[in-house]
Design a protein around this motif. Structure first.
Motif, PDB file in Angstrom:
ATOM      1  N   GLY A 310     -45.740  42.610  51.466  1.00  0.00           N
ATOM      2  CA  GLY A 310     -45.382  41.674  52.513  1.00  0.00           C
ATOM      3  C   GLY A 310     -46.100  40.572  52.509  1.00  0.00           C
ATOM      4  N   SER A 311     -46.494  39.915  53.553  1.00  0.00           N
ATOM      5  CA  SER A 311     -47.194  38.602  53.865  1.00  0.00           C
ATOM      6  C   SER A 311     -48.648  38.790  53.426  1.00  0.00           C
ATOM      7  N   PRO A 312     -49.015  37.980  52.331  1.00  0.00           N
ATOM      8  CA  PRO A 312     -50.571  38.117  52.256  1.00  0.00           C
ATOM      9  C   PRO A 312     -51.366  38.042  53.105  1.00  0.00           C
ATOM     10  N   GLU A 313     -51.039  37.092  54.313  1.00  0.00           N
ATOM     11  CA  GLU A 313     -51.854  36.962  55.411  1.00  0.00           C
ATOM     12  C   GLU A 313     -52.308  38.218  56.193  1.00  0.00           C
ATOM     13  N   LEU A 314     -51.277  38.871  56.327  1.00  0.00           N
ATOM     14  CA  LEU A 314     -51.112  40.242  57.026  1.00  0.00           C
ATOM     15  C   LEU A 314     -51.755  41.134  56.017  1.00  0.00           C
ATOM     16  N   ARG A 315     -51.433  41.321  54.833  1.00  0.00           N
ATOM     17  CA  ARG A 315     -52.054  42.197  53.840  1.00  0.00           C
ATOM     18  C   ARG A 315     -53.428  42.360  53.897  1.00  0.00           C
ATOM     19  N   ALA A 316     -54.031  41.117  54.095  1.00  0.00           N
ATOM     20  CA  ALA A 316     -55.577  40.673  54.004  1.00  0.00           C
ATOM     21  C   ALA A 316     -56.198  41.460  55.230  1.00  0.00           C
ATOM     22  N   LEU A 317     -55.228  41.682  56.435  1.00  0.00           N
ATOM     23  CA  LEU A 317     -55.774  42.594  57.456  1.00  0.00           C
ATOM     24  C   LEU A 317     -56.076  44.003  57.297  1.00  0.00           C
ATOM     25  N   ALA A 318     -55.704  44.397  56.398  1.00  0.00           N
ATOM     26  CA  ALA A 318     -55.235  45.923  56.011  1.00  0.00           C
ATOM     27  C   ALA A 318     -56.715  46.629  55.690  1.00  0.00           C
ATOM     28  N   ASP A 319     -57.673  47.099  56.285  1.00  0.00           N
ATOM     29  CA  ASP A 319     -58.904  47.297  55.813  1.00  0.00           C
ATOM     30  C   ASP A 319     -58.969  48.910  55.539  1.00  0.00           C
ATOM     31  N   CYS A 320     -58.445  49.141  54.347  1.00  0.00           N
ATOM     32  CA  CYS A 320     -58.336  50.707  53.906  1.00  0.00           C
ATOM     33  C   CYS A 320     -59.412  51.385  53.813  1.00  0.00           C
ATOM     34  N   GLU A 321     -60.520  50.776  53.311  1.00  0.00           N
ATOM     35  CA  GLU A 321     -61.862  51.380  53.028  1.00  0.00           C
ATOM     36  C   GLU A 321     -62.313  51.697  54.295  1.00  0.00           C
ATOM     37  N   ALA A 322     -62.298  51.189  55.453  1.00  0.00           N
ATOM     38  CA  ALA A 322     -62.804  51.504  56.569  1.00  0.00           C
ATOM     39  C   ALA A 322     -62.347  53.104  57.120  1.00  0.00           C
ATOM     40  N   VAL A 323     -61.192  53.282  56.592  1.00  0.00           N
ATOM     41  CA  VAL A 323     -60.479  54.568  56.966  1.00  0.00           C
ATOM     42  C   VAL A 323     -60.570  55.599  55.746  1.00  0.00           C
ATOM     43  N   ALA A 324     -61.136  55.195  54.773  1.00  0.00           N
ATOM     44  CA  ALA A 324     -60.927  56.069  53.488  1.00  0.00           C
ATOM     45  C   ALA A 324     -59.526  56.343  53.101  1.00  0.00           C
ATOM     46  N   VAL A 325     -58.725  55.367  52.967  1.00  0.00           N
ATOM     47  CA  VAL A 325     -57.183  55.454  52.575  1.00  0.00           C
ATOM     48  C   VAL A 325     -57.266  54.467  51.390  1.00  0.00           C
ATOM     49  N   LEU A 326     -56.681  55.193  50.202  1.00  0.00           N
ATOM     50  CA  LEU A 326     -56.459  54.453  49.116  1.00  0.00           C
ATOM     51  C   LEU A 326     -55.023  53.818  49.000  1.00  0.00           C
ATOM     52  N   CYS A 327     -55.349  52.314  49.177  1.00  0.00           N
ATOM     53  CA  CYS A 327     -54.064  51.606  49.212  1.00  0.00           C
ATOM     54  C   CYS A 327     -53.823  50.723  48.135  1.00  0.00           C
ATOM     55  N   GLY A 328     -52.369  50.608  48.019  1.00  0.00           N
ATOM     56  CA  GLY A 328     -52.092  49.572  46.866  1.00  0.00           C
ATOM     57  C   GLY A 328     -51.073  48.796  47.301  1.00  0.00           C
ATOM     58  N   GLY A 329     -50.206  48.129  46.174  1.00  0.00           N
ATOM     59  CA  GLY A 329     -49.145  47.239  46.560  1.00  0.00           C
ATOM     60  C   GLY A 329     -47.645  48.087  46.770  1.00  0.00           C
ATOM     61  N   ALA A 330     -46.758  47.400  47.332  1.00  0.00           N
ATOM     62  CA  ALA A 330     -45.457  48.033  47.533  1.00  0.00           C
ATOM     63  C   ALA A 330     -44.242  47.004  47.216  1.00  0.00           C
ATOM     64  N   PRO A 331     -43.220  47.465  46.880  1.00  0.00           N
ATOM     65  CA  PRO A 331     -42.061  46.674  46.128  1.00  0.00           C
ATOM     66  C   PRO A 331     -41.384  45.941  47.645  1.00  0.00           C
ATOM     67  N   GLY A 332     -40.821  44.690  47.417  1.00  0.00           N
ATOM     68  CA  GLY A 332     -40.238  43.910  48.658  1.00  0.00           C
ATOM     69  C   GLY A 332     -39.365  45.141  49.478  1.00  0.00           C
TER      70      GLY A 332
END
Length: 387
Positions: A310-332
Motif C-alpha cells: 500500500g501507501s509507502p508513507e503508511l508502510r514506513a509506520l510498520a515497525d515489525c522488528e519491535a514485535v518480532a514479526v517478519l514482514c515483507g511486501g504484498a501485491p496491490g
C-alpha cells in the motif's frame, strides 16, 4: 539500528501489554463460531448468523454498532463451458462477465499478459488466452477487447473451478482455467467455442460498523466476513475478520478507538461491493480518513512473512522488528482497500499469501497466533498514526 532500538524501548511496554491483552483462545472461539455457520455467502442465512455474532461481540465490548445495508446484482455460474476440438475443459465463468456464446481461434497473449504484451497483437474474432496476475483481470479483458477479441480465458495458478470476479463489467465473456489444464488447450485444437452461462440475482448485503463516540474517524480498520459458495472461509476471510474483532476488543478503552472505525464488509467475494458502497455513500467521511487498513487472509503462513502493501508513507509506520514479526511486501490485491485507494485514501493491505485451500471446501484452518501477530503490527501502526 539506533532508531529501531529507541522505538523498541518506547513501544516495548505498550506492545507487551497488548500481547497480554490479546487472547488467542478468544480468537479461536471466534473462528469456531464463524465456521460453524458454513459458507458465509453474501445474502445467505450463514452470513446473517455470522453478522449477528459480530454485532453481539462488538456491543459486548462497548461499541455502538450500525448495519450499513446495500444491494447489488450477482451472477452465478450455471455451467459455463469451453470446447476446443473434441475436448471439453473445466472452466468457471468470471463474475462480471457478460453471458453468451462466442467462437474463434485461440490466440495466446505472451508473457505475463501485461499491457505491453497486448501491443501489436491482432485478436480480431479470437478467444484470447492469458495468464492471470500482474494487472487486474478486468484490465486484461478490456485490452483484449480493444484488440478485437470476442472472449477471454484466464489461466490461473489456482485449480480449475476456483471462483474469481472481474470486480466490474467485462466487455467480453471470460472464464478461468487452471494452468495444468490450460497447458493442453493448444494441443486440443486451434478453434474454441466458449459459452458463459450465468443466473442473475439481487443480493441484500450488510456491512457491520463499530465505533466509539461521535467524532468522525481518522482511520478505518476493515476485513470482509463473507466467503464463496462451498468454502467455510477460515483463512479467507474469517482470519481477517477475527483479527479485527479482537483488535477492537483490546482497544475499546483506548483513545485510539475514539478516532477509529472497525468495519466488517459484506459482498467482497462478489466484487468488493461492501467497500465500494461504503465509499460511495460516505464520501465526506472517506475524504477525512488518514488511512484505511485492510486485513485479508492473515491466518496461514504461506510466504513465511506478513505481507504489507500500500501507501509507502503508511508502510514506513510498520515497525515489525519491535514485535518480532517478519514482514515483507504484498501485491496491490483485489480486496476491500482498493475502492478507498481509488478515492485517494492512503491504504495498507495485510496479507500472508494465497494458500492451497483458497476458495476451496478445505479452507477450514487459520492460526490464531499468526492473527495475533498481525494485530500487534496493526496496533503499532495505529499508535504512531494517531499519537
Amino acid at each position: 539500528m539506533r532508531k529501531v532500538w529507541v522505538w523498541a524501548l518506547v513501544l516495548g511496554p505498550l506492545l507487551l501489554a497488548l500481547a497480554q491483552a490479546l487472547s488467542t483462545e478468544r480468537m479461536r472461539a471466534d473462528l469456531e463460531a464463524l465456521l460453524a455457520q458454513g459458507p458465509r455467502v453474501a445474502g445467505s442465512e450463514a452470513a446473517a448468523a455470522a453478522r449477528a455474532y459480530l454485532v453481539q461481540e462488538l456491543r459486548r465490548a462497548g461499541y455502538t454498532v450500525e448495519l450499513h445495508p446495500f444491494t447489488y446484482s450477482r451472477t452465478r455460474d450455471q455451467g459455463s463451458s469451453l470446447r476446443v476440438g473434441g475436448a471439453t475443459f473445466p472452466v468457471m465463468g468470471v463474475a462480471g462477465s457478460p453471458a453468451g456464446r462466442v467462437e474463434g481461434p485461440l490466440v495466446v497473449v505472451p508473457g505475463a499478459g501485461l499491457a505491453a504484451d497486448f501491443a501489436g497483437l491482432d485478436l480480431r474474432g479470437a478467444v484470447a488466452v492469458v495468464r492471470r496476475g500482474g494487472i487486474p483481470g478486468l484490465e486484461k479483458a478490456r485490452l483484449a477487447a480493444e484488440r478485437g477479441a470476442v472472449g477471454l480465458v484466464l489461466l490461473t495458478e489456482e485449480p480449475s473451478g476456483t471462483r474469481f470476479t472481474f470486480g466490474g463489467s467485462s466487455p467480453i465473456p471470460g472464464v478461468t482455467l487452471g494452468q495444468a489444464e490450460g497447458a493442453r488447450l493448444l494441443e486440443a485444437g486451434a478453434r474454441a467455442v466458449l459459452e458463459v452461462r450465468f443466473l442473475s440475482e439481487e443480493v441484500q448485503g450488510r456491512n457491520v460498523i463499530a465505533r466509539r463516540g461521535d467524532a468522525p474517524p481518522l482511520v478505518l480498520v476493515g476485513a470482509h466476513y463473507d466467503s464463496v459458495p462451498g468454502s467455510p472461509g477460515a483463512n479467507d476471510n474469517a482470519s481477517g475478520t477475527v483479527t479485527v474483532l479482537e483488535l477492537a476488543r483490546v482497544l475499546a478503552s483506548h483513545p485510539i478507538a475514539e478516532r477509529t472505525w472497525f468495519v466488517f464488509f459484506d459482498g467482497e467475494e462478489d466484487g468488493l461491493w461492501g467497500s465500494r458502497r461504503f465509499v460511495e455513500e460516505y464520501p465526506g467521511l472517506v475524504q477525512g480518513l488518514r488511512a484505511m487498513l485492510n486485513l485479508d487472509m492473515v491466518g496461514v503462513d504461506v510466504n513465511g512473512r506478513l505481507g504489507i502493501g500500500g501507501s509507502p508513507e503508511l508502510r514506513a509506520l510498520a515497525d515489525c522488528e519491535a514485535v518480532a514479526v517478519l514482514c515483507g511486501g504484498a501485491p496491490g490485491g483485489g480486496s476491500d482497500h482498493v475502492p478507498f485507494a481509488q478515492a485517494g485514501v492512503p491504504v495498507l493491505f495485510f496479507f500472508r499469501g494465497l494458500d492451497p485451500n483458497y476458495h476451496r471446501p478445505t479452507d477450514t484452518y487459520a492460526d490464531p497466533a499468526l492473527m495475533a501477530q498481525t494485530a500487534q503490527v496493526v496496533r503499532g501502526i495505529l499508535e504512531r498514526l494517531l499519537r
